[in-house]
Design an enzyme around this catalytic site. Structure first.
Site, PDB file in Angstrom:
ATOM      1  N   LEU A  10       0.815  -1.216   0.000  1.00  0.00           N
ATOM      2  CA  LEU A  10       0.000   0.000   0.000  1.00  0.00           C
ATOM      3  C   LEU A  10       0.843   1.259   0.000  1.00  0.00           C
ATOM      4  CD1 LEU A  10      -2.776  -1.019   2.581  1.00  0.00           C
ATOM      5  CD2 LEU A  10      -2.963  -0.926   0.097  1.00  0.00           C
ATOM      6  N   GLY A  11       1.984   1.236   0.642  1.00  0.00           N
ATOM      7  CA  GLY A  11       2.814   2.440   0.717  1.00  0.00           C
ATOM      8  C   GLY A  11       4.170   2.138   1.311  1.00  0.00           C
ATOM      9  N   ASP A  12       5.023   3.144   1.181  1.00  0.00           N
ATOM     10  CA  ASP A  12       6.388   2.986   1.690  1.00  0.00           C
ATOM     11  C   ASP A  12       6.772   4.277   2.392  1.00  0.00           C
ATOM     12  OD1 ASP A  12       8.806   1.854   2.212  1.00  0.00           O
ATOM     13  OD2 ASP A  12       9.658   2.243   0.221  1.00  0.00           O
ATOM     14  N   GLY A  13       7.167   4.173   3.657  1.00  0.00           N
ATOM     15  CA  GLY A  13       7.515   5.353   4.434  1.00  0.00           C
ATOM     16  C   GLY A  13       8.972   5.365   4.832  1.00  0.00           C
ATOM     17  N   GLY A  16       9.197   2.372   7.536  1.00  0.00           N
ATOM     18  CA  GLY A  16       8.637   1.069   7.217  1.00  0.00           C
ATOM     19  C   GLY A  16       7.724   1.130   6.005  1.00  0.00           C
ATOM     20  N   SER A  17       7.341  -0.041   5.541  1.00  0.00           N
ATOM     21  CA  SER A  17       6.411  -0.154   4.412  1.00  0.00           C
ATOM     22  C   SER A  17       5.107  -0.763   4.909  1.00  0.00           C
ATOM     23  CB  SER A  17       7.014  -1.016   3.309  1.00  0.00           C
ATOM     24  OG  SER A  17       7.341  -2.299   3.794  1.00  0.00           O
ATOM     25  N   VAL A  18       4.019  -0.440   4.204  1.00  0.00           N
ATOM     26  CA  VAL A  18       2.688  -0.899   4.607  1.00  0.00           C
ATOM     27  C   VAL A  18       2.160  -1.834   3.532  1.00  0.00           C
ATOM     28  CG1 VAL A  18       0.362  -0.219   5.271  1.00  0.00           C
ATOM     29  CG2 VAL A  18       2.296   1.254   5.845  1.00  0.00           C
ATOM     30  N   ASP A 125       3.279  14.901  13.553  1.00  0.00           N
ATOM     31  CA  ASP A 125       3.361  14.653  12.108  1.00  0.00           C
ATOM     32  C   ASP A 125       1.960  14.568  11.492  1.00  0.00           C
ATOM     33  OD1 ASP A 125       4.593  14.296   9.694  1.00  0.00           O
ATOM     34  OD2 ASP A 125       4.854  12.134   9.912  1.00  0.00           O
TER      35      ASP A 125
END
Length: 632
Positions: A10-13, A16-18, A125
Site C-alpha cells: 500500500l505504501g512505503d515510508g 517502514g512499508s505498509v 506529524d
C-alpha cells in the site's frame, strides 16, 4: 505471520512499508506495517514510541493497533485496514466538499487529537497522508512514529511533520514546542479540505514562513516576542506583509469556519485553542449529533419533512385533508411547493439550515445542544415570513419568489412552473374569447382583414372544436402587429402571369378544404404547395365555393404563408402591357387602398364598418394586377 496473507503493498515510508493483508481465520482485511530496521529483543520493540502510544490509545478516531509481531528480527504492526487517506480523498475530488462534510471530517480529527493530547501525547506529524479514511464519513489518525509524550523533556528535534503543515515555531527551529503544533497542522488541513489546495505550500522552510506572512501578515513583536527571538537567533529578517482576509482566500467557508481557522493559525502557540476547546466553537454547534454523516443531506431534507408533517391554520398547506378532497389547483400547489422548497445545494449553508430549523421549533429543541445559535438569522426569519405572506396576499405568485417554506394562500393558484401549460390561468382570455365566439355565431359570418390578423384562439386545422392552442394564445392583438402585418400583406403581390389558373385546381380538394367555419381562416394550415395552391384557393373563392360572406373556410392569407421554393419568392412585376378587355370594366370596383378587399354583406351590427364589394372574378380569374397596380 503465518496467520496472515499479504495481498499487495500500500505504501512505503521512512521507517517502514505498509502491506495490505488478510486474516486467514476471519477473512478480515488488515494493514501490515513492516519496520525497516531489525529488532533483536522485545524490550527494544516495546520502547518504540509508536508502540508506547498506541498501546494506551483506544479511540474511534485513532487507528487501532491489533497486534505486534516480532519474527526473524523483523517487527510487524497489524493495524485495522482503512480504504484511503485524506490526501487521496482530496486528490480524487473534482469539486469542493460541502461544508457539512468538512465539518464532519474536522470534528473527527479534533476528537481524536483531543483524546491523544488528553492521554499525554502529541502527534508531531499530522498531515493528510496520516489521516486514514473510509470516505468522508470516517476519519482516523494514524502513523504515530514521531509521537512524543507531552511530559517528556525538551529539546526535541526541529524536523517534525511535513513542511507545509509545520508550525512557525518549528520552522524557526524552536526546541521547546508542544501540542499546539498539532492544532496548527489541523488548521492547515482544514483550509486544504475547503480549497483542495495546500494553504502554505513553501518550497523550503524560509519560503513557508514567507507564505504564512503573505496570508496572516507579519506578526508584531508585541504579539509574539518569542518568534522575534527565534528569528534573530537564526538571522531571519521578517518580510513586511499585510494580512489577507481568510474569507477571500476560502470563499466557500462560513464565518464560523473562518473564526475557527483564524484562531488555530495564531502565530503565538499560547493563543491557539486546544483541541478540546476547538470542539466547543460555534462552527460545530449545528443542532444535530456531532460526528454523524454529512449534514448537507439532512439540511436539504428538513424543509421537505417540515412541510409534510406540519398542519396548521389556513395560511399553511395540509397534506390532502381526508374529509374535503381538494380541487386540482390545490393538488398542483402541494406538488410544486415540495419542489420549490428544496434549497439548492450550494446555498444550504448556515442560512438555509437555520431557516428550516426556525420553522420547526420542535426539531430545534430536540436536536440542538445549545439554546441559541446564529442569532442574526433568527432575527431575519420573521421578516421573511411577513414578506412571504404579503407576496401571496393578493392572490398572485410572482416567478421570482420560487423558494417558499410553506406559507401559501389556499385561494392562490401556483403558476410558477411555466413549463406546465395546465397551470396557466387562461380564465380572463377564455371568457373574452367565448364572448366573441357567441357574438360571431349570433351575427352572420364576419370577414374583415383585422380578423385575419387578430390571431385569437380558434379551432385548429382539421378539427371541429374551438379550444385555444398555445400558439394562438401567445400571439396577442396589438396595433403594431396589425399595422405591420397589413403593410406586409399589401406590399407584396402574389400574381404571377402566364400560369393557367384552371390547371392549378387541386386534384384532391378534400385535403385542403375545411368544414365551413368562416373563422378557421385565422388558424394556420399545413405546408403550402406553392403558388398553385394559393391561386387555386382564390379561384375556388371566385368560382365554385363562394359563401355568403365571400370567404371560404380554407382561405389562408398570403402573409401567413411560408415562402417555399422559387415560385413563392417575393416578385415585383412590371405592369401588364395588354390586359384583357374584360378587366377594364372591373377597375371601378377596385377596393380602396386603405381598406381590405374582402366582400361582406351589409349588416347592422354596431362597431363594424361596411366594406366595399370585392372584385368579382372574370372567366374564373381574379384581377390581381388591377388590385395592386396602385401599390407598385
Amino acid at each position: 505471520m503465518n496467520r496472515y496473507t499479504t495481498i499487495r503493498q500500500l505504501g512505503d515510508g521512512t521507517y517502514g512499508s505498509v502491506l495490505l493483508g488478510r486474516s486467514i481465520e476471519s477473512g478480515e482485511l488488515i494493514a501490515i506495517k513492516k519496520m525497516k530496521r531489525k529488532f533483536y529483543s522485545w524490550e527494544e520493540c516495546m520502547n518504540l514510541r509508536e508502540v508506547k502510544s498506541l498501546k494506551k490509545l483506544n479511540h474511534a478516531n485513532v487507528v487501532k493497533l491489533k497486534e505486534v509481531i516480532r519474527e526473524n528480527d523483523h517487527l510487524y504492526f497489524i493495524f485495522e485496514y482503512m480504504k484511503e487517506n485524506l490526501y487521496q480523498l482530496i486528490k480524487e475530488r473534482n469539486k469542493l466538499f460541502p461544508e457539512s462534510a468538512i465539518r464532519n471530517i474536522m470534528y473527527q480529527i479534533l476528537q481524536g487529537l483531543a483524546f491523544i493530547h488528553k492521554h499525554g501525547f502529541f502527534h508531531r506529524d499530522l498531515k493528510p497522508e496520516n489521516l486514514l479514511c473510509m470516505g468522508p464519513e470516517l476519519v482516523k489518525i494514524a502513523d504515530f512514529g514521531l509521537a512524543r509524550e507531552i511530559r517528556s523533556k525538551p529539546p526535541y528535534t526541529d524536523y517534525v511533520s511535513t513542511r507545509w503543515y509545520r508550525a512557525p515555531e518549528v520552522l524557526l527551529r524552536s526546541t521547546n514546542y508542544s501540542s499546539p503544533i498539532d492544532v496548527w497542522a489541523v488548521g492547515c488541513i482544514m483550509a486544504e479540505v475547503y480549497t483542495l489546495r495546500p494553504l502554505f505550500p513553501g518550497a523550503s522552510e524560509i519560503d513557508t514562513i514567507f507564505k504564512i506572512c503573505q496570508v496572516l501578515g507579519t506578526p508584531k513583536k508585541t504579539d509574539w516576542p518569542e518568534g522575534y527571538q527565534l528569528s534573530s537567533a537564526m538571522n531571519f529578517r521578517w518580510p513586511q506583509c499585510v494580512p489577507n482576509n481568510l474569507k477571500t482566500l476560502i470563499p466557500n467557508a462560513s464565518s464560523e469556519a473562518v473564526q475557527l481557522l483564524r484562531d488555530m493559525l495564531q502565530w503565538d502557540p499560547k493563543k491557539r485553542p486546544t483541541a478540546s476547546q476547538a470542539l466547543r466553537y460555534p462552527y460545530f454547534q449545528v443542532g444535530h449529533p456531532l460526528g454523524s454523516t454529512t449534514q448537507n443531506l439532512q439540511d436539504s431534507e428538513k424543509p421537505q419533512k417540515g412541510i409534510l408533517e406540519k398542519a396548521g391554520p389556513p395560511p399553511y398547506i395540509k397534506p390532502v385533508p381526508p374529509a374535503q378532497p381538494p380541487a386540482k389547483p390545490h393538488t398542483r400547489i402541494s406538488s410544486r411547493q415540495h419542489q420549490a422548497s428544496q434549497p439548492p445545494l450550494h446555498l444550504t449553508y448556515p442560512y438555509k439550515a437555520e431557516v428550516s430549523r426556525t420553522d420547526h421549533p420542535s426539531h430545534l429543541q430536540e436536536d440542538k445542544p445549545s439554546p441559541l445559535l446564529f442569532p442574526s438569522l433568527h432575527n431575519k426569519h420573521p421578516q421573511s415570513k411577513i414578506t412571504a405572506g404579503l407576496e401571496h396576499k393578493n392572490g398572485e405568485i410572482k416567478p421570482k419568489s420560487r423558494r417558499r417554506w410553506g406559507l401559501i394562500s389556499r385561494s392562490t393558484k401556483d403558476s410558477d412552473d411555466w413549463a406546465d401549460l395546465d397551470d396557466l390561468d387562461f380564465s380572463p382570455s377564455l371568457s373574452r374569447i367565448d364572448l366573441k365566439n357567441k357574438k360571431r355565431q349570433s351575427d352572420d359570418t364576419l370577414c374583415r382583414f383585422e380578423s385575419v390578423l387578430d390571431l385569437k384562439p380558434s379551432e385548429p386545422v382539421g378539427t371541429g372544436n374551438s379550444a385555444p392552442t398555445q400558439t394562438s394564445y401567445q400571439r396577442r392583438d396589438t396595433p403594431t402587429l396589425r399595422s405591420a402585418a397589413k403593410q406586409h400583406y399589401l406590399k407584396h403581390s402574389r400574381y404571377l402571369p402566364g400560369i393557367s389558373i384552371r390547371n392549378g385546381i387541386l386534384s384532391n380538394p378534400g385535403k385542403e378544404f375545411i368544414p365551413p367555419n368562416p373563422w378557421s381562416s385565422s388558424g394556420l394550415s399545413g405546408k403550402s404547395s406553392g403558388t398553385m395552391s394559393v391561386i387555386s384557393k382564390v379561384n375556388s373563392v371566385g368560382s365554385s365555393s363562394t359563401s355568403s360572406s365571400g370567404l371560404t373556410g380554407n382561405y389562408v392569407p398570403s402573409f401567413l404563408k411560408k415562402e417555399i421554393g422559387s415560385a413563392m419568392q417575393r416578385v415585383h412585376l412590371a405592369p401588364i402591357p395588354d390586359p384583357s378587355p374584360g378587366y377594364s370594366s372591373l377597375k371601378a370596383m377596385r377596393p380602396h387602398p386603405g381598406r381590405p378587399f374582402f366582400h361582406t354583406q351589409p349588416r347592422s351590427t354596431p362597431g363594424l364598418i361596411p366594406r366595399p364589394p370585392a372584385a368579382q372574378p372574370v372567366h374564373g380569374r381574379t384581377d390581381w394586377a388591377s388590385k395592386y397596380a396602385s401599390r407598385r
